[in-house]
Design a protein around this motif. Sequence first.
Motif, PDB file in Angstrom:
ATOM      1  N   UNK A 256       0.828  -1.194   0.000  1.00 54.30           N
ATOM      2  CA  UNK A 256       0.000   0.000   0.000  1.00 54.30           C
ATOM      3  C   UNK A 256       0.871   1.255   0.000  1.00 54.30           C
ATOM      4  N   UNK A 257       0.548   2.188  -0.896  1.00 51.36           N
ATOM      5  CA  UNK A 257       1.269   3.465  -0.956  1.00 51.36           C
ATOM      6  C   UNK A 257       0.339   4.638  -0.688  1.00 51.36           C
ATOM      7  N   UNK A 258      -0.811   4.350  -0.099  1.00 50.84           N
ATOM      8  CA  UNK A 258      -1.728   5.422   0.232  1.00 50.84           C
ATOM      9  C   UNK A 258      -2.699   5.783  -0.864  1.00 50.84           C
ATOM     10  N   UNK A 259      -2.776   5.001  -1.936  1.00 54.73           N
ATOM     11  CA  UNK A 259      -3.750   5.247  -2.997  1.00 54.73           C
ATOM     12  C   UNK A 259      -4.477   3.935  -3.278  1.00 54.73           C
ATOM     13  N   UNK A 260      -5.681   3.828  -2.753  1.00 52.12           N
ATOM     14  CA  UNK A 260      -6.505   2.648  -2.980  1.00 52.12           C
ATOM     15  C   UNK A 260      -7.806   3.049  -3.646  1.00 52.12           C
ATOM     16  N   UNK A 261      -8.457   2.083  -4.283  1.00 53.41           N
ATOM     17  CA  UNK A 261      -9.683   2.370  -5.020  1.00 53.41           C
ATOM     18  C   UNK A 261     -10.766   1.371  -4.636  1.00 53.41           C
ATOM     19  N   UNK A 262     -11.982   1.885  -4.503  1.00 50.46           N
ATOM     20  CA  UNK A 262     -13.133   1.063  -4.147  1.00 50.46           C
ATOM     21  C   UNK A 262     -14.281   1.348  -5.115  1.00 50.46           C
ATOM     22  N   UNK A 263     -15.037   0.299  -5.440  1.00 55.16           N
ATOM     23  CA  UNK A 263     -16.213   0.438  -6.294  1.00 55.16           C
ATOM     24  C   UNK A 263     -17.356   0.965  -5.424  1.00 55.16           C
ATOM     25  N   UNK A 264     -18.008   2.072  -5.805  1.00 51.09           N
ATOM     26  CA  UNK A 264     -19.059   2.656  -4.962  1.00 51.09           C
ATOM     27  C   UNK A 264     -20.212   1.681  -4.713  1.00 51.09           C
ATOM     28  N   UNK A 265     -20.848   1.830  -3.558  1.00 48.52           N
ATOM     29  CA  UNK A 265     -21.942   0.937  -3.178  1.00 48.52           C
ATOM     30  C   UNK A 265     -23.111   1.033  -4.152  1.00 48.52           C
ATOM     31  N   UNK A 266     -23.323   2.185  -4.787  1.00 45.32           N
ATOM     32  CA  UNK A 266     -24.411   2.315  -5.759  1.00 45.32           C
ATOM     33  C   UNK A 266     -24.177   1.400  -6.949  1.00 45.32           C
ATOM     34  N   UNK A 267     -22.941   1.363  -7.451  1.00 45.03           N
ATOM     35  CA  UNK A 267     -22.600   0.458  -8.554  1.00 45.03           C
ATOM     36  C   UNK A 267     -22.686  -0.984  -8.101  1.00 45.03           C
ATOM     37  N   UNK A 268     -22.201  -1.259  -6.905  1.00 49.29           N
ATOM     38  CA  UNK A 268     -22.229  -2.619  -6.362  1.00 49.29           C
ATOM     39  C   UNK A 268     -23.666  -3.137  -6.300  1.00 49.29           C
ATOM     40  N   UNK A 269     -24.571  -2.314  -5.802  1.00 47.56           N
ATOM     41  CA  UNK A 269     -25.965  -2.735  -5.666  1.00 47.56           C
ATOM     42  C   UNK A 269     -26.599  -3.001  -7.024  1.00 47.56           C
ATOM     43  N   UNK A 270     -26.334  -2.121  -7.984  1.00 50.25           N
ATOM     44  CA  UNK A 270     -26.903  -2.285  -9.325  1.00 50.25           C
ATOM     45  C   UNK A 270     -26.423  -3.577  -9.981  1.00 50.25           C
ATOM     46  N   UNK A 271     -25.120  -3.810  -9.947  1.00 49.58           N
ATOM     47  CA  UNK A 271     -24.557  -5.011 -10.568  1.00 49.58           C
ATOM     48  C   UNK A 271     -24.975  -6.255  -9.800  1.00 49.58           C
ATOM     49  N   UNK A 272     -24.971  -6.180  -8.482  1.00 49.25           N
ATOM     50  CA  UNK A 272     -25.351  -7.315  -7.643  1.00 49.25           C
ATOM     51  C   UNK A 272     -26.778  -7.774  -7.944  1.00 49.25           C
ATOM     52  N   UNK A 273     -27.707  -6.838  -8.034  1.00 49.09           N
ATOM     53  CA  UNK A 273     -29.103  -7.192  -8.298  1.00 49.09           C
ATOM     54  C   UNK A 273     -29.259  -7.839  -9.670  1.00 49.09           C
ATOM     55  N   UNK A 274     -28.510  -7.336 -10.670  1.00 47.90           N
ATOM     56  CA  UNK A 274     -28.583  -7.923 -12.006  1.00 47.90           C
ATOM     57  C   UNK A 274     -28.012  -9.343 -12.016  1.00 47.90           C
ATOM     58  N   UNK A 275     -26.919  -9.557 -11.296  1.00 48.22           N
ATOM     59  CA  UNK A 275     -26.304 -10.885 -11.267  1.00 48.22           C
ATOM     60  C   UNK A 275     -27.185 -11.892 -10.534  1.00 48.22           C
ATOM     61  N   UNK A 276     -27.813 -11.461  -9.455  1.00 52.16           N
ATOM     62  CA  UNK A 276     -28.683 -12.367  -8.707  1.00 52.16           C
ATOM     63  C   UNK A 276     -29.935 -12.712  -9.514  1.00 52.16           C
ATOM     64  N   UNK A 277     -30.455 -11.731 -10.227  1.00 49.64           N
ATOM     65  CA  UNK A 277     -31.690 -11.936 -10.985  1.00 49.64           C
ATOM     66  C   UNK A 277     -31.468 -12.694 -12.281  1.00 49.64           C
ATOM     67  N   UNK A 278     -30.399 -12.350 -13.012  1.00 47.63           N
ATOM     68  CA  UNK A 278     -30.213 -12.916 -14.350  1.00 47.63           C
ATOM     69  C   UNK A 278     -28.913 -13.708 -14.509  1.00 47.63           C
TER      70      UNK A 278
END
Length: 384
Positions: A256-278
């Motif tokens: 770790x050099x102090x620059x990390x990246x995370x996928x926002x929860x809004x994107x996570x929820x959208x993709x998660x719901x699509x994967x669970x459904x379809x």
Amino acid sequence: MKKLWLIFAQTTTIGLAIWFLLTLLKPEWRMPNMAPAPVVTVKESQAPASAPAELSYSLAAKKAKPSVVNIFTSQQARPSRNPWLNDPLFRRFFGDRLPQGEDAQRPSSLGSGVLVSEQGYIVTNNHVVDAADQIEVALADGRTATAKLIGSDPDTDIAVIKIDLPNLPAISFADVDKVEIGDVVLAIGNPFGVGQTVTMGIISALGRSELGINTFENFIQTDAAINPGNSGGALVDTRGNLLGINTAIYSKTGGSLGIGFAIPATTVKQIMEALIKEGSVTRGWLGVEVQDVTPELAASFQLQTAKGALIAGVVRSGPAAKAGIRPGDVLLSINGKEVANSAKMLDIISALKPEQSVPVLVVRDGQQVELKAEVGKRPKFNRQ
């Protein structure tokens, strides 16, 4: 004579005492010819002096930690591609020569995941479970279970797996729209396989894109320490609510050099719901290769501003080719939405439904031309 001197001394003493008392009560009488000292006004803090400082985030950690799991994956060893194994005579004497027992398993990889529902659905990174033959999940309370892959989306590096256990602690989602740069966050995961770990930092930036990590990028950037093994873990706020899924670090050494990246929860929820459904994510597609419009290109194509996406290539028989879009056209808008650059164009098209007909505005030979395009379904591409 002595009597007169005594009267004078007593009178002087009494006079000095009276003067001392008067100057004590009226200080300005001491130097009547000097101007009064200036009064300096300072700005006082409106907060009380005893305003409480939040020195511990233990409550947030206690709330979120049970929802963060460790993920262990393994792959069955594949048969050798040695051409001798295809020879019947060789196979007759030496058999298939496939590894047996422990040697049949490739080394396990370590990652993290987040329980997002009491039904056992876990969100993690696609690269954590990609190509895994077996997925094992270890909960913070010591329980373990074998997980089943529900679906994955390599374009956003999100995957959903599922376990069957009772009384699962699902995490709560935060309102990412209210997040601001400078907010304190906690990263929870399993770095280097040492066990569940919590690190603290702040949100350094929002909406980071064009990093070349994923096809679709809208990252939360943080300086909370995210190390290998944190992938798929949780980035939470000071209330223990999920802000995002930790996915990548900027590092030349792997640390770790102090620059990390995370996928926002809004994107996570959208993709998660699509994967669970379809089981997959359906996105729109035009079949074009584009590049950003630079000021030099804008002047060359007679554009007023350096906005839009230059069509560098068109897939033969694709939606764009059928709509009459040509290499050299500059996309200005799709379905009424302005195309600021190639990344914005990709976001607009991917949000459209396949078989939907949309207007496309382009600049061709210095003139604006409006075309109609029928959106196709984005095919799956192999990520290197």
